[in-house]
Design an enzyme around this catalytic site. Structure first.
Site, short mmCIF file in Angstrom:
data_model
loop_
_atom_site.label_atom_id
_atom_site.label_comp_id
_atom_site.label_asym_id
_atom_site.label_seq_id
_atom_site.Cartn_x
_atom_site.Cartn_y
_atom_site.Cartn_z
N LYS A 131 0.83 -1.21 0.00
CA LYS A 131 0.00 0.00 0.00
C LYS A 131 0.86 1.27 0.00
O LYS A 131 2.07 1.22 0.28
CB LYS A 131 -0.93 -0.03 1.22
N TYR A 155 -12.41 -2.08 -3.57
CA TYR A 155 -12.95 -2.27 -2.22
C TYR A 155 -14.48 -2.17 -2.19
O TYR A 155 -15.05 -1.84 -1.14
CB TYR A 155 -12.33 -1.23 -1.27
N PHE A 174 -15.63 3.70 7.01
CA PHE A 174 -14.28 4.15 6.63
C PHE A 174 -14.04 4.08 5.12
O PHE A 174 -12.92 4.28 4.67
CB PHE A 174 -13.22 3.35 7.38
N ARG A 184 -2.06 -14.29 4.40
CA ARG A 184 -2.77 -13.67 5.54
C ARG A 184 -1.96 -13.84 6.83
O ARG A 184 -1.86 -12.92 7.64
CB ARG A 184 -4.18 -14.28 5.71
N THR A 211 -5.46 -7.04 10.79
CA THR A 211 -5.73 -5.76 10.13
C THR A 211 -5.15 -4.59 10.92
O THR A 211 -4.55 -3.67 10.33
CB THR A 211 -7.26 -5.57 9.99
N ARG A 213 2.49 -6.45 8.97
CA ARG A 213 1.77 -5.30 9.52
C ARG A 213 2.32 -4.89 10.88
O ARG A 213 2.36 -3.69 11.20
CB ARG A 213 0.27 -5.63 9.59
N ASN A 216 -1.95 0.15 6.88
CA ASN A 216 -1.42 -1.09 7.45
C ASN A 216 -0.54 -1.88 6.46
O ASN A 216 -0.45 -3.10 6.53
CB ASN A 216 -2.57 -1.95 8.00
N HIS A 226 -2.12 -5.42 1.55
CA HIS A 226 -3.41 -6.09 1.34
C HIS A 226 -3.15 -7.54 0.97
O HIS A 226 -2.14 -7.83 0.32
CB HIS A 226 -4.19 -5.42 0.19
N GLU A 242 -9.95 -10.27 -7.45
CA GLU A 242 -8.92 -9.23 -7.31
C GLU A 242 -7.80 -9.38 -8.35
O GLU A 242 -7.29 -8.39 -8.87
CB GLU A 242 -8.35 -9.28 -5.89
P1 ADP Z 1 -8.00 -6.80 5.76
O1 ADP Z 1 -7.19 -5.85 4.88
O2 ADP Z 1 -7.21 -7.29 6.95
O3 ADP Z 1 -8.65 -7.91 4.97
P2 ADP Z 1 -10.62 -5.52 5.86
O4 ADP Z 1 -10.93 -6.26 4.59
O5 ADP Z 1 -11.59 -5.64 6.99
O6 ADP Z 1 -9.17 -5.92 6.42
O7 ADP Z 1 -10.48 -3.97 5.53
C1 ADP Z 1 -9.87 -3.53 4.34
C2 ADP Z 1 -8.95 -2.38 4.67
O8 ADP Z 1 -9.72 -1.30 5.17
C3 ADP Z 1 -7.92 -2.64 5.77
O9 ADP Z 1 -6.77 -3.33 5.33
C4 ADP Z 1 -7.60 -1.24 6.24
O10 ADP Z 1 -6.71 -0.59 5.35
C5 ADP Z 1 -8.97 -0.57 6.15
N1 ADP Z 1 -9.71 -0.62 7.41
C6 ADP Z 1 -10.25 -1.73 8.00
N2 ADP Z 1 -10.87 -1.41 9.15
C7 ADP Z 1 -10.73 -0.05 9.29
C8 ADP Z 1 -11.16 0.89 10.26
N3 ADP Z 1 -11.87 0.52 11.33
N4 ADP Z 1 -10.82 2.19 10.07
C9 ADP Z 1 -10.11 2.59 8.98
N5 ADP Z 1 -9.69 1.74 8.01
C10 ADP Z 1 -9.99 0.44 8.17
MG MG Z 2 -10.06 -7.81 3.45
#
Ligand code: ADP
Ligand code: MG
Length: 141
Positions: A10, A50, A58, A86, A92, A103, A113, A116, A127
């Site tokens: 990212k 997304y 968010f 993962r 996350t 991360r 973070n 992805h 994706e």
């Molecule tokens: P992951 O990337 O671990 O699969 P998610 O799919 O739940 O997590 O979320 C996608 C992305 O959205 C996260 O990697 C992070 O960049 C962002 N994100 C997730 N939760 C939050 C939050 N509570 N506030 C801000 N950004 C968030």
């Molecule tokens: Mg995800």
């Protein structure tokens, strides 16, 4: 089972100049990059990627962050690649991520973070096709 997964380094991690370190971690874990490009996601491209999160509070911030600078988009191939990546990424929220995960080491916040990774075979297929449409990707193993 040999699988493919989509990884993104990212914008926060690209700005920190840790692209090489992250790719090294993939390779050390047996996740082979078989397609890779650096690109700046536009806001609409980030929103399409997304789309599953479009109702989350968010969503706007996340897609603004993802379009704030260049990312590196990578197809990884390897044994159980989806879960393996993962595990390598960690949770996350970097503060909750296992020590030594990407991360935990490079993530700054729950949003910024560092990486992805696809979370299921269905999302991996979507994706990979989203960023590498119509490409007949060759195996790197
Ligand atoms: P992951 O990337 O671990 O699969 P998610 O799919 O739940 O997590 O979320 C996608 C992305 O959205 C996260 O990697 C992070 O960049 C962002 N994100 C997730 N939760 C939050 C939050 N509570 N506030 C801000 N950004 C968030
Ligand atoms: Mg995800």
């Amino acid at each position: 089972m040999v699988e493919r997964t989509l990884a993104i380094i990212k914008p926060d991690a690209v700005k920190k100049q840790v692209v090489g370190d992250v790719i090294q971690r993939y390779e050390t874990a047996g996740l082979h990059p078989i397609a890779m490009k650096m690109m700046s996601l536009s806001k609409p491209i980030a929103e399409g990627f997304y789309a599953v999160h479009s109702e989350r509070p968010f969503f706007h911030e996340l897609t603004a962050f993802m379009s704030s600078g260049p990312s590196v988009v990578i197809v990884l191939e390897g044994e159980n690649a989806i879960q393996a990546n993962r595990d390598l990424m960690g949770a996350t929220d970097p503060q909750k991520a296992e020590p030594g995960t990407i991360r935990a080491v490079h993530g700054a916040s729950i949003e910024a973070n560092a990486v992805h990774g696809s979370d299921s075979p269905e999302t991996a297929r979507f994706e990979i096709g989203y960023f590498f449409p119509g490409m007949d990707l060759q195996s790197g193993c």
